[in-house]
Design an enzyme around this catalytic site. Structure first.
Site, PDB file in Angstrom:
ATOM      1  N   LYS A 184       0.866  -1.183   0.000  1.00 40.98           N
ATOM      2  CA  LYS A 184       0.000   0.000   0.000  1.00 40.98           C
ATOM      3  C   LYS A 184       0.900   1.229   0.000  1.00 40.98           C
ATOM      4  CE  LYS A 184      -4.565   1.012   1.718  1.00 40.98           C
ATOM      5  NZ  LYS A 184      -5.365   0.527   0.579  1.00 40.98           N
ATOM      6  N   GLU A 220      -7.184  -6.184 -10.135  1.00 40.70           N
ATOM      7  CA  GLU A 220      -8.097  -5.466  -9.246  1.00 40.70           C
ATOM      8  C   GLU A 220      -8.388  -4.100  -9.855  1.00 40.70           C
ATOM      9  OE1 GLU A 220      -6.570  -4.061  -5.472  1.00 40.70           O
ATOM     10  OE2 GLU A 220      -4.513  -4.507  -6.060  1.00 40.70           O
TER      11      GLU A 220
HETATM   12  C1  LIG Z   1      -6.341  -0.379   0.289  1.00 35.27           C
HETATM   13  C2  LIG Z   1      -6.508  -1.103  -1.002  1.00 35.27           C
HETATM   14  C3  LIG Z   1      -7.493  -2.087  -1.189  1.00 35.27           C
HETATM   15  C4  LIG Z   1      -8.514  -2.437  -0.135  1.00 35.27           C
HETATM   16  O1  LIG Z   1      -7.944  -2.968   1.020  1.00 35.27           O
HETATM   17  P1  LIG Z   1      -8.744  -2.981   2.395  1.00 35.27           P
HETATM   18  O2  LIG Z   1      -7.749  -3.486   3.365  1.00 35.27           O
HETATM   19  O3  LIG Z   1      -9.872  -3.910   2.212  1.00 35.27           O
HETATM   20  O4  LIG Z   1      -9.185  -1.581   2.635  1.00 35.27           O
HETATM   21  C5  LIG Z   1      -7.533  -2.755  -2.402  1.00 35.27           C
HETATM   22  N1  LIG Z   1      -6.679  -2.457  -3.401  1.00 35.27           N
HETATM   23  C6  LIG Z   1      -5.733  -1.507  -3.263  1.00 35.27           C
HETATM   24  C7  LIG Z   1      -4.827  -1.233  -4.401  1.00 35.27           C
HETATM   25  C8  LIG Z   1      -5.614  -0.804  -2.067  1.00 35.27           C
HETATM   26  O5  LIG Z   1      -4.670   0.129  -1.953  1.00 35.27           O
END
Ligand SMILES: *Cc1c(COP(=O)(O)O)cnc(C)c1O
Length: 341
Positions: A184, A220
């Site tokens: 992240k 995603e």
């Molecule tokens: C934060 C994020 C998510 C969702 O993650 P959660 O932990 O469920 O909030 C999905 N994809 C990406 C690229 C992210 O940065």
């Protein structure tokens, strides 16, 4: 606790400055003890690692008021662990799990007046983040870092119920094999901005990214993982080393198996098979699940049988069960709910 006079149902998903934020600095190879501050401004070198080479990672989680009036967070230990993984990939120091959770607890307690009441649909969004703060000009990791947490109230993600969205298959790639798609980091978002602005201009809510190497598999969106439901009610979710391990997705997989008795397949999902699914949704902390009604691939439309009016039935059960657990209406698995007050 007297709540702030905020129109909780109409605040949207934006930044509202709250009273306190948490700051800890890493210097000389260690983190200081950390403190709460009123100061929402960050002062760093013009040459800070984050400004020159994007050395920054973040997390996102929520605090909310449960049915019986407690203020809780959902699985903050998983955010702490994921932030450690993200930091390590960018050669940043780990912020220890117990200290991360303690900082989250402190921030929620210090901003309790901003935790929206039960039933308002609004929540307190918590943003932990870390960045290289010392000067870096030759390419290398910074020597000093700042870890911060702030909180901001956010409105109900779906006003008046979750309407299915239309998304497009993007011509851009989100993450390379062996790249940084599984952490992240702000850098993954910077490079998605052009793609999302373009998608919005064309009338789509989101981009579906395919795997960069073969462009045949579903990865995603810019900020949420995919869920699919087969016509015989199995939950299918893409598995790949370059997607972000969503805590919402991992929780929904558990809920599907243990609460709803569904069969779950976590595996590679080929774009070719998407047309055969019965339901599709995007999952992440912000919305829990956004139902997808239609996917457009260069003019070819995939319309899910669940339609454009409401969530598909299995998606809805998943959504209701997980939000029920989060809001204290349904008993949570051991360790999922961190009670703050
Ligand atoms: C934060 C994020 C998510 C969702 O993650 P959660 O932990 O469920 O909030 C999905 N994809 C990406 C690229 C992210 O940065």
């Amino acid at each position: 606790m007297e709540k702030k006079n905020i129109d909780w149902a109409n605040i949207g998903f934006g930044y509202i400055k709250t009273d306190k934020r948490y700051v800890s600095n890493f210097k000389g190879g260690q983190w200081d003890e950390g403190t709460l501050t009123d100061d929402d401004k960050v002062v760093i070198s013009e040459c800070a690692g984050v400004l020159q080479y994007a050395q920054t990672v973040f997390e996102g989680l929520k605090a909310y008021t449960t049915e019986d009036g407690k203020v809780v967070c959902f699985r903050p230990d998983l955010n702490a662990q994921r932030m450690i993984d993200s930091a390590q990939r960018l050669e940043m120091p780990a912020f220890p799990e117990e200290r991360f959770i303690d900082a989250v607890v402190q921030i929620v307690k210090a901003n309790l007046a901003y935790v929206p009441p039960y039933g308002s649909g609004a929540t307190l969004y918590i943003r932990p983040y870390m960045f290289g703060s010392s000067p870096v000009i030759g390419v290398k990791p910074a020597e000093e870092y700042q870890f911060r947490v702030f909180a901001t109230p956010v409105g109900p993600y779906f006003k008046g119920g979750a309407k299915p969205i239309t998304i497009k298959v993007s011509d851009f790639d989100r993450a390379a094999p062996h790249g940084t798609g599984n952490i992240k980091a702000g850098l993954n978002y910077a490079m998605s901005l052009h793609a999302i602005v373009t998608a919005h201009e064309e009338g789509y809510s989101e981009n579906m990214y395919l795997d960069a190497a073969t462009r045949t598999k579903v990865e995603e969106t810019g900020g949420a993982n995919f869920l699919f439901v087969t016509k015989d009610n199995k939950l299918v979710t893409p598995k790949s080393d370059s997607i972000l391990p969503s805590i919402t997705r991992r929780s929904l997989v558990y809920v599907a198996k243990e609460y709803l008795g569904l069969e779950v397949e976590e595996r590679e999902v080929f774009f070719e098979e998407v047309k055969d699914f019965a339901e599709c949704g995007l999952c992440g902390t912000a919305a829990v699940i956004s139902p997808v009604g239609k996917i457009v691939d260069h003019g070819n439309e995939i319309c899910f049988p669940s339609g454009m009016d409401e969530m598909g039935p299995v998606t809805k059960k998943l959504y209701d069960t997980l939000t029920g657990i989060q809001m204290g209406r349904i008993e949570a698995p051991e360790g999922w709910i961190k009670v703050i007050e």
